[in-house]
Design an enzyme around this catalytic site. Structure first.
Site, PDB file in Angstrom:
ATOM      1  N   GLU A   1       0.852  -1.194   0.000  1.00 18.46           N
ATOM      2  CA  GLU A   1       0.000   0.000   0.000  1.00 18.46           C
ATOM      3  C   GLU A   1       0.884   1.240   0.000  1.00 18.46           C
ATOM      4  O   GLU A   1       2.102   1.145   0.223  1.00 18.46           O
ATOM      5  CB  GLU A   1      -0.953  -0.015   1.210  1.00 18.46           C
TER       6      GLU A   1
ATOM      7  N   HIS B   1     -11.679   9.883   6.257  1.00 16.70           N
ATOM      8  CA  HIS B   1     -11.440   8.456   6.501  1.00 16.70           C
ATOM      9  C   HIS B   1     -11.015   8.140   7.939  1.00 16.70           C
ATOM     10  O   HIS B   1     -11.483   7.167   8.520  1.00 16.70           O
ATOM     11  CB  HIS B   1     -10.361   8.001   5.524  1.00 16.70           C
TER      12      HIS B   1
ATOM     13  N   ARG C   1      -1.661   9.134   9.050  1.00 20.26           N
ATOM     14  CA  ARG C   1      -1.443   7.709   9.312  1.00 20.26           C
ATOM     15  C   ARG C   1      -1.004   6.962   8.059  1.00 20.26           C
ATOM     16  O   ARG C   1      -1.581   7.137   6.981  1.00 20.26           O
ATOM     17  CB  ARG C   1      -2.741   7.086   9.842  1.00 20.26           C
TER      18      ARG C   1
ATOM     19  N   ARG D   1      -0.871   8.537   1.459  1.00 18.00           N
ATOM     20  CA  ARG D   1      -2.222   8.851   0.995  1.00 18.00           C
ATOM     21  C   ARG D   1      -2.585  10.324   1.073  1.00 18.00           C
ATOM     22  O   ARG D   1      -3.412  10.790   0.284  1.00 18.00           O
ATOM     23  CB  ARG D   1      -3.268   7.995   1.715  1.00 18.00           C
TER      24      ARG D   1
ATOM     25  N   HIS E   1      -9.084   9.623   2.650  1.00 17.60           N
ATOM     26  CA  HIS E   1      -8.658   8.495   1.805  1.00 17.60           C
ATOM     27  C   HIS E   1      -8.762   8.956   0.364  1.00 17.60           C
ATOM     28  O   HIS E   1      -9.779   9.521  -0.033  1.00 17.60           O
ATOM     29  CB  HIS E   1      -9.554   7.276   2.053  1.00 17.60           C
TER      30      HIS E   1
HETATM   31  C1  SIN Z   1      -7.547   0.797   2.497  1.00 14.58           C
HETATM   32  O1  SIN Z   1      -7.762  -0.383   2.307  1.00 14.58           O
HETATM   33  O2  SIN Z   1      -7.123   1.554   1.632  1.00 14.58           O
HETATM   34  C2  SIN Z   1      -7.793   1.356   3.864  1.00 14.58           C
HETATM   35  C3  SIN Z   1      -6.833   0.810   4.811  1.00 14.58           C
HETATM   36  C4  SIN Z   1      -6.449   1.864   5.791  1.00 14.58           C
HETATM   37  O3  SIN Z   1      -7.182   2.812   6.012  1.00 14.58           O
HETATM   38  O4  SIN Z   1      -5.353   1.747   6.348  1.00 14.58           O
END
Ligand code: SIN
Length: 412
Positions: free
Chosen positions: A112, A343, A378, A282, A232
């Site tokens: 990620e 988010h 975060r 993000r 997000h």
């Molecule tokens: C996601 O799956 O993008 C969300 C996971 C997160 O908020 O860490």
């Protein structure tokens, strides 16, 4: 007045982890606004970040966490989370959480944004739901734990203890009767999730109204970093959202598997904003999309899933595939329209490294708490990890510090 040893407000991963650990040391009552599984945890698609890969290291996870947090994280808290996390993830497996396994054997590790390595332990794209399922199953079979579903904690009960203000439980609304119940408790844990519902567009469910943080604040507890609300980058764009409908998350893991963000003319714009392009932290991606939308006047950008391939996409992301189909998105066109949405609150009720708040008898964990791990932003999939580690530490501290059973008649 009713009494218990441990009163837990909220039934996400933090509350349930704490409950399972303290339950061998006293009676536990969990108060939850809806059904026992309804929590922000339940909607976490991505997974739990933890160092398991042979090419990975705790130092790398620590560095990525602090970098994403814009240097404002507490390094000690980050180090604790990263070093204690993997053993607790293994414990979740032993408790019955079915994490996705790789073809070569062992945990399948996803990638990620903001992570230098593959380190996202996941159950396909419904990790939070799977964690909740397994923990609720354990909770329901523990004789010391009672769950009060559809009950609403309203305020903390405060009393003087040795000249000091201390928390002694909570007032709880029983909606069926309209009565306010007084629950006395030696230890109270706030694990009521975040506050996404303060915003018009959020990935959070209806229960995420910030009441845990508000209750602590009203009682005089220190809160911190409330300005750090995380957006997000990729939630499904829909022309109109029903008043009670939350924005549907398109997990960061989709970009981790190779999906590309494009404007409506097809331009892949992320390389112009960050050297990691789609895998930038993000906040960078959310701001890039916002800036593109402001410049173009468009209502959304597109997430191009062609690099993943439709078959692999449907296998790896069954929940997202189903959610898109239910909302009329034809994935064979390879484009998912996305926009950012509120988010996760990086701040919350300030705690020390063992979940203690500034009020005696009151602990906090999960999104409600501010442990200092996240700083200004975060890192993806650090939320379930933080909740797990600091709920476990808070439970250890609470077992040690819980007052002897009070004179109040036992609640049953
Ligand atoms: C996601 O799956 O993008 C969300 C996971 C997160 O908020 O860490």
């Amino acid at each position: 007045m009713l009494s218990t040893d441990f009163l837990i407000i909220g039934s996400g991963i933090a509350g349930l982890t704490f409950a399972l650990k303290v339950a061998d040391h006293g009676r536990v009552v969990i108060v939850t606004k809806k059904d026992d599984t309804e929590s922000n945890t339940n909607y976490a698609q991505g997974g739990i970040a933890a160092v398991f890969g042979s090419d990975d290291s705790p130092a790398s996870h620590i560095k990525d966490t602090i970098k994403a947090g814009a240097g404002l994280s507490n390094p000690e808290a980050v180090e604790i989370m990263v070093s204690e996390g993997p053993a607790l993830v293994e414990k979740l497996s032993r408790l019955g959480v079915a994490f996705t396994q790789s073809q070569a054997g062992g945990l399948d590790l996803g990638r990620e944004g903001g992570h230098s390595n593959r380190r996202i332990v996941h159950a396909k794209d419904y990790t939070g739901q799977e964690v909740e399922r397994a923990l609720v199953h354990q909770i329901r079979s523990h004789p010391n734990i009672t769950i009060l579903e559809h009950h609403l904690a309203i305020d903390l009960i405060m009393a003087k203890s040795g000249g000091e203000e201390a928390c002694r439980g909570a007032y709880v609304l029983e909606p069926e009767t309209g009565k306010i119940l007084e629950y006395s408790a030696g230890v109270t844990l706030l694990s009521a999730g975040g506050c996404g519902q303060v915003f018009l567009h959020t990935t959070n469910p209806a229960i995420a109204t910030g009441d845990g943080i508000a209750m602590a604040y009203r009682a005089g507890a220190a809160v911190a970093n409330m300005e750090f609300m995380q957006f997000h980058p990729t939630t499904l764009y829909q022309d109109s959202l029903d008043e009670n409908e939350r924005s549907f998350l398109i997990s960061e893991a989709v970009r981790g598997e190779g999906a590309v963000l494009r404007d409506l003319k097809g331009r892949a714009f992320m390389p112009e904003y960050h050297e990691l392009a789609e895998l930038a932290p993000r906040d960078v991606v959310a701001r890039a999309i916002d800036s593109e939308l402001k410049a173009s006047g468009d209502f959304h950008v597109n997430l191009d899933i062609a690099p993943i391939g439709i078959e692999r996409f449907q296998d790896r992301f069954p929940n997202i595939s189903r959610g898109c189909a239910q909302r009329g998105i034809d994935l064979t066109g390879n484009l998912i329209p996305v926009v950012p949405a509120a988010h996760y609150i990086c701040g919350g009720v300030r705690t020390d490294l063992d979940g203690r708040t500034s009020i005696k008898g009151l602990y906090a964990a999960g999104e409600t708490a501010c442990t200092g791990v996240h700083g200004a932003n975060r890192l993806a999939s650090n939320s379930l990890l933080e909740a797990l580690v600091f709920a476990d530490r808070a439970a250890t501290a609470a077992i040690r510090e819980k007052p002897e059973a009070s004179a109040v008649p036992a609640w049953d």
